[in-house]
Write an enzyme that holds these catalytic residues in place. Sequence first.
Site, PDB file in Angstrom:
ATOM      1  N   GLY A   1      32.622 -19.803  79.198  1.00  0.00           N
ATOM      2  CA  GLY A   1      33.799 -20.024  80.040  1.00  0.00           C
ATOM      3  C   GLY A   1      33.540 -19.721  81.511  1.00  0.00           C
ATOM      4  O   GLY A   1      32.447 -19.942  82.046  1.00  0.00           O
ATOM      5  N   ILE A   2      34.554 -19.184  82.165  1.00  0.00           N
ATOM      6  CA  ILE A   2      34.465 -18.889  83.598  1.00  0.00           C
ATOM      7  C   ILE A   2      33.372 -17.854  83.863  1.00  0.00           C
ATOM      8  O   ILE A   2      32.662 -17.919  84.866  1.00  0.00           O
ATOM      9  CB  ILE A   2      35.837 -18.397  84.114  1.00  0.00           C
ATOM     10  CG1 ILE A   2      36.880 -19.516  83.977  1.00  0.00           C
ATOM     11  CG2 ILE A   2      35.739 -17.932  85.562  1.00  0.00           C
ATOM     12  CD1 ILE A   2      38.327 -19.057  84.183  1.00  0.00           C
TER      13      ILE A   2
ATOM     14  N   LYS B   1      47.780  -8.560  83.087  1.00  0.00           N
ATOM     15  CA  LYS B   1      47.328  -9.145  84.359  1.00  0.00           C
ATOM     16  C   LYS B   1      48.179  -8.626  85.528  1.00  0.00           C
ATOM     17  O   LYS B   1      47.655  -8.460  86.640  1.00  0.00           O
ATOM     18  CB  LYS B   1      47.369 -10.678  84.299  1.00  0.00           C
ATOM     19  CG  LYS B   1      46.336 -11.287  83.346  1.00  0.00           C
ATOM     20  CD  LYS B   1      44.903 -11.062  83.814  1.00  0.00           C
ATOM     21  CE  LYS B   1      43.895 -11.766  82.920  1.00  0.00           C
ATOM     22  NZ  LYS B   1      42.493 -11.492  83.284  1.00  0.00           N
TER      23      LYS B   1
ATOM     24  N   TYR C   1      49.717 -10.536  77.779  1.00  0.00           N
ATOM     25  CA  TYR C   1      48.819 -11.075  78.816  1.00  0.00           C
ATOM     26  C   TYR C   1      49.447 -10.912  80.200  1.00  0.00           C
ATOM     27  O   TYR C   1      48.777 -10.483  81.149  1.00  0.00           O
ATOM     28  CB  TYR C   1      48.550 -12.552  78.504  1.00  0.00           C
ATOM     29  CG  TYR C   1      47.534 -13.215  79.415  1.00  0.00           C
ATOM     30  CD1 TYR C   1      46.166 -12.940  79.282  1.00  0.00           C
ATOM     31  CD2 TYR C   1      47.928 -14.134  80.381  1.00  0.00           C
ATOM     32  CE1 TYR C   1      45.227 -13.555  80.102  1.00  0.00           C
ATOM     33  CE2 TYR C   1      46.996 -14.758  81.202  1.00  0.00           C
ATOM     34  CZ  TYR C   1      45.643 -14.461  81.057  1.00  0.00           C
ATOM     35  OH  TYR C   1      44.721 -15.084  81.878  1.00  0.00           O
TER      36      TYR C   1
ATOM     37  N   THR D   1      38.471 -24.035  79.336  1.00  0.00           N
ATOM     38  CA  THR D   1      37.664 -23.081  78.560  1.00  0.00           C
ATOM     39  C   THR D   1      38.287 -22.933  77.171  1.00  0.00           C
ATOM     40  O   THR D   1      39.369 -23.468  76.899  1.00  0.00           O
ATOM     41  CB  THR D   1      37.665 -21.689  79.228  1.00  0.00           C
ATOM     42  OG1 THR D   1      39.014 -21.199  79.195  1.00  0.00           O
ATOM     43  CG2 THR D   1      37.168 -21.744  80.662  1.00  0.00           C
TER      44      THR D   1
HETATM   45  N1  LIG Z   1      40.940 -20.419  81.536  1.00  0.00           N
HETATM   46  C1  LIG Z   1      41.996 -20.304  82.325  1.00  0.00           C
HETATM   47  O1  LIG Z   1      42.722 -21.296  82.582  1.00  0.00           O
HETATM   48  C2  LIG Z   1      42.328 -18.979  82.977  1.00  0.00           C
HETATM   49  C3  LIG Z   1      43.457 -18.930  83.810  1.00  0.00           C
HETATM   50  C4  LIG Z   1      43.779 -17.724  84.426  1.00  0.00           C
HETATM   51  C5  LIG Z   1      42.987 -16.607  84.214  1.00  0.00           C
HETATM   52  N2  LIG Z   1      41.895 -16.675  83.388  1.00  0.00           N
HETATM   53  C6  LIG Z   1      41.100 -15.451  83.203  1.00  0.00           C
HETATM   54  O2  LIG Z   1      39.733 -15.719  83.442  1.00  0.00           O
HETATM   55  C7  LIG Z   1      38.922 -14.875  82.603  1.00  0.00           C
HETATM   56  C8  LIG Z   1      37.960 -15.736  81.802  1.00  0.00           C
HETATM   57  O3  LIG Z   1      38.733 -16.640  81.015  1.00  0.00           O
HETATM   58  P1  LIG Z   1      38.096 -17.852  80.192  1.00  0.00           P
HETATM   59  O4  LIG Z   1      39.074 -18.934  80.229  1.00  0.00           O
HETATM   60  O5  LIG Z   1      36.693 -18.073  80.590  1.00  0.00           O
HETATM   61  O6  LIG Z   1      38.158 -17.205  78.728  1.00  0.00           O
HETATM   62  P2  LIG Z   1      37.318 -17.465  77.406  1.00  0.00           P
HETATM   63  O7  LIG Z   1      36.716 -18.825  77.438  1.00  0.00           O
HETATM   64  O8  LIG Z   1      38.212 -17.113  76.296  1.00  0.00           O
HETATM   65  O9  LIG Z   1      36.137 -16.384  77.544  1.00  0.00           O
HETATM   66  C9  LIG Z   1      36.486 -15.029  77.571  1.00  0.00           C
HETATM   67  C10 LIG Z   1      35.227 -14.197  77.718  1.00  0.00           C
HETATM   68  O10 LIG Z   1      35.623 -12.826  77.704  1.00  0.00           O
HETATM   69  C11 LIG Z   1      34.879 -12.177  76.711  1.00  0.00           C
HETATM   70  N3  LIG Z   1      35.571 -11.045  76.119  1.00  0.00           N
HETATM   71  C12 LIG Z   1      36.818 -10.990  75.610  1.00  0.00           C
HETATM   72  N4  LIG Z   1      37.080  -9.757  75.151  1.00  0.00           N
HETATM   73  C13 LIG Z   1      35.962  -9.022  75.379  1.00  0.00           C
HETATM   74  C14 LIG Z   1      35.597  -7.688  75.145  1.00  0.00           C
HETATM   75  N5  LIG Z   1      36.424  -6.829  74.535  1.00  0.00           N
HETATM   76  N6  LIG Z   1      34.356  -7.277  75.516  1.00  0.00           N
HETATM   77  C15 LIG Z   1      33.503  -8.125  76.122  1.00  0.00           C
HETATM   78  N7  LIG Z   1      33.769  -9.408  76.356  1.00  0.00           N
HETATM   79  C16 LIG Z   1      34.998  -9.844  75.993  1.00  0.00           C
HETATM   80  C17 LIG Z   1      34.603 -13.244  75.674  1.00  0.00           C
HETATM   81  O11 LIG Z   1      33.567 -12.830  74.799  1.00  0.00           O
HETATM   82  P3  LIG Z   1      33.395 -13.464  73.288  1.00  0.00           P
HETATM   83  O12 LIG Z   1      32.622 -14.745  73.481  1.00  0.00           O
HETATM   84  O13 LIG Z   1      32.687 -12.413  72.544  1.00  0.00           O
HETATM   85  O14 LIG Z   1      34.786 -13.705  72.760  1.00  0.00           O
HETATM   86  C18 LIG Z   1      34.232 -14.399  76.577  1.00  0.00           C
HETATM   87  O15 LIG Z   1      32.937 -14.254  77.064  1.00  0.00           O
HETATM   88  C19 LIG Z   1      39.893 -14.084  81.740  1.00  0.00           C
HETATM   89  O16 LIG Z   1      40.111 -12.818  82.320  1.00  0.00           O
HETATM   90  C20 LIG Z   1      41.163 -14.916  81.789  1.00  0.00           C
HETATM   91  O17 LIG Z   1      42.309 -14.154  81.556  1.00  0.00           O
HETATM   92  C21 LIG Z   1      41.551 -17.837  82.758  1.00  0.00           C
END
Ligand SMILES: NC(=O)c1ccc[n+]([C@@H]2O[C@H](COP(=O)([O-])OP(=O)(O)OC[C@H]3O[C@@H](n4cnc5c(N)ncnc54)[C@H](OP(=O)(O)O)[C@@H]3O)[C@@H](O)[C@H]2O)c1
Length: 247
Positions: A16-17, A151, A147, A182
């Site tokens: 992801g990000i 946040k 969430y 993602t």
């Molecule tokens: N995607 C969006 O549209 C969006 C919008 C606003 C904010 N965000 C924020 O951006 C960040 C990344 O989001 P994303 O969309 O890339 O999410 P994602 O695809 O669900 O990936 C989340 C990542 O966080 C890791 N993670 C979760 N819990 C963990 C823990 N306890 N220890 C270590 N690693 C952990 C996951 O590891 P695993 O692979 O082991 O699960 C994965 O690498 C997050 O903080 C999210 O809230 C995302």
Amino acid sequence: MTLSGKTALVTGGNRGIGLAAVKALAEAGATVHFTARSAANIAAAQRELGDMIAIGHHANMTDRDAMTTVLDHGFDILVNNAGVIGPIGRMLDISPEDWGANIETNLIAAFHATQTAMRHMVAKGGGTIVNLSSGAAHRPMEGWSAYCCGKAGLAMLTRAIHEEYAPQGIRVFGFAPGVVDTDMQGSIRASGLNPVSKIPRENLAPAEEPAKAIAWLCTAAADALAGQEVDVRNPDLRRSVGLRALE
Ligand SMILES: NC(=O)c1ccc[n+]([C@@H]2O[C@H](COP(=O)([O-])OP(=O)(O)OC[C@H]3O[C@@H](n4cnc5c(N)ncnc54)[C@H](OP(=O)(O)O)[C@@H]3O)[C@@H](O)[C@H]2O)c1
């Protein structure tokens, strides 16, 4: 190579990000480390990275001892990216355990990582922290009470750190990455709850866009924004970073 000579840690950098941020920081010249929750996830990320070098550490964000061991390398940059969306559900449909687990990851673990990283940064005379924020930090969304609260707490932590440690060279940013394609957005779409779940996948932004902005925030060019919540959809920010204009 604007981040040449800097070391960075991205939490949850295996997909992801987070993975895109690992790439963007490495492309900007930083020596990049990342955490992942399993050796298999580290290996998968390394395959994605190809020739690009980044050092993976097996650590769950909520495991304070494991995170302290990683953070005691002493990084110039910490990207608090690891996060979870669930539990997705209205108040009466979710468990207190799941609600607490969200806050434990999205807020408390980020606090701990930041505190540990900052001890080294302050001793060295400065450092940069990027906290992955969200529009959900500032407005309620149906089904996302945990969430949104996590946040929102993280957004206030960003301001508190700036208040306390800006004079000691700590540059901290809350960064809302937009609605990004993602796995997290896959879970949101599957829930069918609230307007975000209805956004068609083809309208989501690629992770490379927020990642480029994260790397830019780590440079001196972003100094004036320190202490603030910045949003990747802000036209001025997009121009500064060199991202395409949004319609
Ligand atoms: N995607 C969006 O549209 C969006 C919008 C606003 C904010 N965000 C924020 O951006 C960040 C990344 O989001 P994303 O969309 O890339 O999410 P994602 O695809 O669900 O990936 C989340 C990542 O966080 C890791 N993670 C979760 N819990 C963990 C823990 N306890 N220890 C270590 N690693 C952990 C996951 O590891 P695993 O692979 O082991 O699960 C994965 O690498 C997050 O903080 C999210 O809230 C995302």
